[in-house]
Structures are given as structure tokens and as C-alpha cells.
Write an enzyme that holds these catalytic residues in place. Structure first.
Site, PDB file in Angstrom:
ATOM      1  CB  CYS A  93       0.045  -8.872  -0.168  1.00 47.37           C
ATOM      2  SG  CYS A  93       1.587  -9.212  -0.735  1.00 47.37           S
ATOM      3  CB  CYS A  96       4.665  -7.485   1.716  1.00 45.99           C
ATOM      4  SG  CYS A  96       3.738  -6.998   1.593  1.00 45.99           S
ATOM      5  CB  CYS A 116     -14.450  -5.267  -2.903  1.00 50.02           C
ATOM      6  SG  CYS A 116     -15.259  -3.870  -2.160  1.00 50.02           S
TER       7      CYS A 116
HETATM    8 FE    FE Z   1       2.976  -7.314  -0.946  1.00 49.01          FE
END
Ligand code: FE
Length: 135
Positions: A93, A96, A116
Site C-alpha cells: 500500500c 501505509c 497476486c
Molecule cells: Fe494501507
């Protein structure tokens, strides 16, 4: 950083913590989103930003939810991963840094990519009927 990790330990399930914070992998065919075709958006289980759309989800047969493209270029970031004796590209991500999974160059067109992704890193928000009518 340590305070944040401690906080996440109480917020996440042990499996979510293991996968997103310790680069873990859920067992193939075990994840709750592996065969799911529900229309909607997949969000980061840690920080809730949108990561993938059901419109780019496909059945790769790998046993993990697979997408050929992130929701936007700003959703995810990648890093070379040489652990486990393999050369792989790790996906996390962008907001974060939660570990999501890996991306491989054997996906379908138009991108040729296979993201994946572990089910436990994701939170599916189904589109509701009103939104579908408008779209
Ligand atoms: Fe995140």
C-alpha cells in the site's frame, strides 16, 4: 514506529498483522476473496484507501485474488524482493506500506500483469444498487 506497530497489533487480526506487517502470505485457496466476483472496490485493511477494483479482478487459478491493474497508479508501490530464494516484485500500500502480495509478468492484457494479493490485506466494499444505477 513501535507505537504504531503496537496499535496495529490490537486493531488487526493476528493473520492480518502477520501478512501486512511481516510480509506474510496466506495459504493458497484459503483466502475469503479468492473466488469472489462481487462488484465493488477492494480497500487496504490497514488504512482503508482504495487499492483495486472488482473490474480488474480475474481468476488466475493461483489460489489468491488476482488483479491485472491497481485502482490507480497512486494506490500501490513495489519493491524488489529476493527473499525465499526467488526474484519477485513485492506490492504494498502506497499510503501505509502494508504488504499486499506480489506482482508477476504473466497476467492478461491490457497490462500483462498479475497482482497476486492476499485476501487478508483487503477489505471488499460491495457497490450498492444505487451506485450501479447511476453508473
Ligand atoms: Fe494501507
Amino acid at each position: 514506529m513501535n507505537d504504531k506497530k503496537e496499535d496495529l497489533k490490537t486493531k488487526l487480526t493476528p493473520e492480518e498483522y502477520y501478512v501486512t506487517q511481516n510480509q506474510g502470505t496466506e495459504p493458497a485457496f484459503s483466502g475469503k476473496y479468492d473466488g469472489v466476483k462481487t462488484p465493488g472496490t477492494y480497500h487496504c485493511v490497514v488504512c482503508d484507501i482504495e487499492l483495486f477494483s472488482s473490474e480488474t479482478k480475474y481468476d488466475s487459478g493461483s489460489g489468491w485474488p488476482s488483479f491485472w491493474e491497481p485502482s490507480s497508479a497512486s494506490s500501490v508501490d513495489t519493491e524488489e524482493d529476493v527473499s525465499a530464494g526467488m526474484m519477485r516484485t513485492e506490492v504494498h500500500c502506497r499510503e501505509c506500506e502494508a504488504h499486499l502480495g506480489h506482482v508477476f509478468p504473466d497476467g492478461p492484457q491490457p497490462t500483462g500483469l498479475r497482482y497476486c494479493i492476499n485476501s487478508v490485506s483487503l477489505d471488499l466494499k460491495p457497490s450498492d444498487d444505487n451506485e450501479e444505477d447511476e453508473g
